[in-house]
Design a protein around this motif. Structure first.
Motif, PDB file in Angstrom:
ATOM      1  N   PRO A 491      11.332   5.703   6.377  1.00 26.06           N
ATOM      2  CA  PRO A 491       9.941   5.314   6.687  1.00 26.06           C
ATOM      3  C   PRO A 491       9.280   4.528   5.556  1.00 26.06           C
ATOM      4  O   PRO A 491       8.610   3.513   5.816  1.00 26.06           O
ATOM      5  CB  PRO A 491       9.238   6.663   6.904  1.00 26.06           C
ATOM      6  N   LEU A 492       9.482   4.957   4.313  1.00 21.66           N
ATOM      7  CA  LEU A 492       8.844   4.271   3.191  1.00 21.66           C
ATOM      8  C   LEU A 492       9.406   2.864   3.000  1.00 21.66           C
ATOM      9  O   LEU A 492       8.670   1.934   2.652  1.00 21.66           O
ATOM     10  CB  LEU A 492       9.016   5.093   1.913  1.00 21.66           C
ATOM     11  N   THR A 493      10.703   2.695   3.230  1.00 18.50           N
ATOM     12  CA  THR A 493      11.304   1.362   3.120  1.00 18.50           C
ATOM     13  C   THR A 493      10.727   0.415   4.156  1.00 18.50           C
ATOM     14  O   THR A 493      10.404  -0.750   3.851  1.00 18.50           O
ATOM     15  CB  THR A 493      12.834   1.450   3.289  1.00 18.50           C
ATOM     16  N   LEU A 494      10.595   0.883   5.393  1.00 16.43           N
ATOM     17  CA  LEU A 494      10.026   0.034   6.444  1.00 16.43           C
ATOM     18  C   LEU A 494       8.577  -0.325   6.148  1.00 16.43           C
ATOM     19  O   LEU A 494       8.150  -1.465   6.366  1.00 16.43           O
ATOM     20  CB  LEU A 494      10.145   0.743   7.798  1.00 16.43           C
ATOM     21  N   ILE A 495       7.819   0.634   5.633  1.00 17.70           N
ATOM     22  CA  ILE A 495       6.417   0.361   5.261  1.00 17.70           C
ATOM     23  C   ILE A 495       6.359  -0.675   4.142  1.00 17.70           C
ATOM     24  O   ILE A 495       5.547  -1.617   4.171  1.00 17.70           O
ATOM     25  CB  ILE A 495       5.708   1.665   4.845  1.00 17.70           C
ATOM     26  N   ALA A 500       5.265  -6.161   2.189  1.00 17.48           N
ATOM     27  CA  ALA A 500       5.777  -7.331   1.477  1.00 17.48           C
ATOM     28  C   ALA A 500       5.679  -8.589   2.329  1.00 17.48           C
ATOM     29  O   ALA A 500       5.340  -9.668   1.831  1.00 17.48           O
ATOM     30  CB  ALA A 500       7.223  -7.082   1.044  1.00 17.48           C
ATOM     31  N   ILE A 501       5.987  -8.468   3.627  1.00 18.76           N
ATOM     32  CA  ILE A 501       5.906  -9.632   4.520  1.00 18.76           C
ATOM     33  C   ILE A 501       4.478 -10.148   4.599  1.00 18.76           C
ATOM     34  O   ILE A 501       4.225 -11.361   4.481  1.00 18.76           O
ATOM     35  CB  ILE A 501       6.443  -9.267   5.923  1.00 18.76           C
ATOM     36  N   PHE A 502       3.527  -9.248   4.777  1.00 22.64           N
ATOM     37  CA  PHE A 502       2.126  -9.670   4.884  1.00 22.64           C
ATOM     38  C   PHE A 502       1.596 -10.212   3.552  1.00 22.64           C
ATOM     39  O   PHE A 502       0.739 -11.104   3.541  1.00 22.64           O
ATOM     40  CB  PHE A 502       1.260  -8.498   5.354  1.00 22.64           C
ATOM     41  N   SER A 545      21.102  11.002   8.249  1.00 24.42           N
ATOM     42  CA  SER A 545      21.778  10.401   7.109  1.00 24.42           C
ATOM     43  C   SER A 545      21.342   8.943   6.937  1.00 24.42           C
ATOM     44  O   SER A 545      21.233   8.193   7.917  1.00 24.42           O
ATOM     45  CB  SER A 545      23.293  10.473   7.307  1.00 24.42           C
ATOM     46  N   LEU A 546      21.134   8.536   5.700  1.00 18.21           N
ATOM     47  CA  LEU A 546      20.572   7.216   5.413  1.00 18.21           C
ATOM     48  C   LEU A 546      21.515   6.076   5.784  1.00 18.21           C
ATOM     49  O   LEU A 546      21.078   5.078   6.381  1.00 18.21           O
ATOM     50  CB  LEU A 546      20.218   7.129   3.922  1.00 18.21           C
ATOM     51  N   ILE A 547      22.794   6.176   5.438  1.00 14.84           N
ATOM     52  CA  ILE A 547      23.708   5.038   5.596  1.00 14.84           C
ATOM     53  C   ILE A 547      23.856   4.595   7.051  1.00 14.84           C
ATOM     54  O   ILE A 547      23.697   3.405   7.353  1.00 14.84           O
ATOM     55  CB  ILE A 547      25.074   5.371   4.961  1.00 14.84           C
TER      56      ILE A 547
END
Length: 593
Positions: A491-495, A500-502, A545-547
């Motif tokens: 979730p934090l990576t997507l946020i 960053a895009i904006f 799992s993250l991967i």
């Protein structure tokens, strides 16, 4: 039903449960091994021959990956993205690497031919398994048709360089010649002359196709126009696959060694002529330009998954398949990055939109080393032959697994008593590739190969999450995807990415949110955003799992970059698959017994 039967099959009279019923891992392995039992040997039933070790498997992986991508499509990608195309190779390699780890765990725990089809059957159910099998049919068949046609182009070009000319009507597909005839005749009606048209460089290929049309013999009122070299190489490779895995691996090992030697020669010679000024600007068209090459770059990575179809022919599949997948992917990524840097360093990226970029940089327009161009042409022919070989090996073994499960007629699972190969499936695969390559030009749908492969990667990444935990005894023997808790990271990576895009590209974000312009083209991206949010929520709640989650999200994103048209074609193909499954597969599935 006994408790043992319940453990093997998930059955129910409920229609939805029939679609989602799973085949337990032990039952899959038992069904694959049953032909090796003493009873079946006494009954003269044949099994696949175990011939492959980790070196053979790695060579097969390199054979499948290093093909048309490095010899042709890399040029268009470099034209759009400039030298920064190396970052797309790295991003794609990471996405494929995440998927490769998931494939590796599946291959280690379920060492059975069938690849993503079998893995999906064990984790996500029968209907989705059938769809993946049907999807892989598209990936391998269309991919090999395109490779056979490209092989023909390179082969006839090489012969022409030595003064050997095959008649045009025997080296071209019927549709291309027909379209060329329509185009040229329309221009002639407008008052143009043939001499004027022949001098027009933009019409060079069209004029070749038109020549094929007017020179072609006629039989029963039909022009005889076909691509004989494409048929020739398909028949030769299919025969090689038919007569045994030992013969196929020997041919693969020899050809892989040869093409790696040629690529190494290109890298060493090209390095002496690099002009660093060609690397500036490094990303002339920005991020958008880099990602324009997604289809071409991903096409260059297709293949590492195909070696998982040889699981039943490996001496030690649980150990060697994971190692060979990851090793082949690492080797090819390093090669791609170095070749991309050499290409864009020797020639300006604007000149690389050609079908043979490696030969182009050594041509008269650049380094003027024609002897290297000839060697590169030989390398391209060898590379495409190896790709054709690996996919012709893979497709029959997927059909064999589907026939073994009852989703296809039992004849598809038949093993030749002498050659130890799935003989009927191999012959069918040969026809499926050879006939269309004779008469059709499938350049418009080659992107389907990429979207089909990505879909398989997405499903495998999702499926590994639902694998049951292994027994304590088997934990030490199998490869497992390292568990990293993705509860907060995803979730934090997507946020972070959204912010960053904006922040760094506000104009692009504003344009994206403008629903009045190009809305249809943006639909895949909207679907991806919704999907990513749902995945993040489940990841937070379930501590996935993250991967595999990162593999799922990155491959799904790459699918969005392939355009709405390819999505529509892909969905139509899947609908045809649904029809066939409900017509035959659901009724004849062995899980009905």
């Amino acid at each position: 039903m006994s408790d043992n039967s319940k453990s093997n099959y998930c059955q129910s009279n409920n229609f939805l449960n029939r679609l989602t019923r799973k085949k337990c891992i032990q039952k899959i392995i038992d069904d694959a091994n049953i032909d090796s039992s003493s009873d079946n040997k006494l009954n003269n039933q044949s099994t696949l021959a175990k011939e492959l070790n980790v070196i053979d498997l790695t060579a097969l992986g390199i054979a499948a990956i290093v093909g048309a991508g490095i010899f042709s499509t890399i040029g268009n990608a470099a034209y759009n993205g400039g030298p920064a195309i190396i970052f797309l190779f790295i991003f794609t390699a990471i996405a494929c690497g995440l998927s490769a780890l998931c494939y590796a765990e599946f291959a280690s725990r379920i060492p059975v031919a069938g690849s993503a089809y079998t893995y999906t059957y064990a984790t996500l159910g029968e209907l989705l398994a059938w769809i993946i099998g049907w999807d892989l049919l598209m990936e391998y068949s269309i991919g090999n048709i395109a490779v056979a046609i490209s092989w023909s182009d390179y082969f006839t070009g090489l012969l022409l360089g030595y003064g050997l000319n095959i008649p045009e009507f025997l080296t071209l597909d019927y549709l291309s010649a027909l379209r060329a005839s329509t185009t040229i005749e329309a221009l002639l009606r407008e008052g143009k002359t043939l001499i004027e048209l022949q001098k027009n460089a933009d019409l060079a290929n069209t004029m070749v196709a038109y020549t094929a049309w007017i020179k072609a013999p006629v039989f029963l009122g039909i022009k005889i126009i076909c691509d004989l070299p494409a048929l020739f190489i398909t028949v030769i490779v299919t025969y090689l696959v038919f007569i045994g895995i030992k013969e196929s691996k020997r041919a693969s090992n020899i050809m892989v060694g040869l093409k790696l030697l040629i690529i190494f020669l290109v890298i060493v010679l090209g390095s002496y002529y690099i002009n660093p000024a060609n690397w500036s600007p490094f990303a002339p068209n920005g991020v958008a330009g880099v990602f324009k090459g997604v289809s071409a770059v991903f096409f260059a990575y297709i293949g590492f998954d195909a070696i998982s179809t040889t699981a039943e022919e490996c001496k030690n599949p649980s150990r060697d398949l994971p190692r060979s997948m990851i090793l082949s992917l690492v080797i090819c990524t390093i090669l791609y990055i170095i070749v991309a840097l050499v290409l864009t360093g020797v020639a300006n990226y604007k000149t690389l939109q050609v079908g043979d970029p490696l030969a182009h940089i050594f041509g008269a327009q650049n380094l003027n080393l024609p002897w290297i161009s000839g060697i590169v042409a030989v390398g391209a022919i060898v590379a495409m032959t190896t790709v054709l070989l690996v996919f012709q090996i893979g497709q029959p073994r997927i059909w064999m697994s589907m026939g073994r499960d009852g989703l296809l007629p039992p004849i598809f699972a038949a093993i030749h008593p002498k050659y130890k190969t799935p003989w009927f499936s191999t012959i069918v695969t040969g026809f499926v590739v050879a006939i269309p390559s004779l008469f059709m030009n499938l350049t418009e749908v080659t992107d389907l190969t990429s979207i089909g492969t990505l879909f398989a990667f997405v499903v495998v990444c999702a499926g590994v999450i639902f694998l049951p935990p292994p027994s304590e005894e088997s934990k030490k023997k199998i490869f497992r995807v390292p568990y990293i808790n993705g509860q907060w990271i995803v979730p934090l990576t997507l946020i972070f990415i959204a912010i960053a895009i904006f922040y760094f590209n506000p104009e692009g974000a504003k344009d994206f949110l403008n629903f009045k312009e190009n809305f249809i083209e943006k639909i895949p991206y909207f679907i991806y955003i919704i999907l990513a949010i749902v995945v993040a929520i489940f990841c937070f709640l379930k501590k996935y799992s993250l991967i595999p989650i990162l593999g799922f999200l990155s491959c799904t994103y790459l699918m969005t970059e392939l355009g709405v048209t390819n999505w529509i074609r892909f969905l139509i193909w899947l609908l045809v698959g649904f029809f066939i499954y409900f017509l035959y597969g659901i009724k004849h599935s062995k899980l009905n017994n």
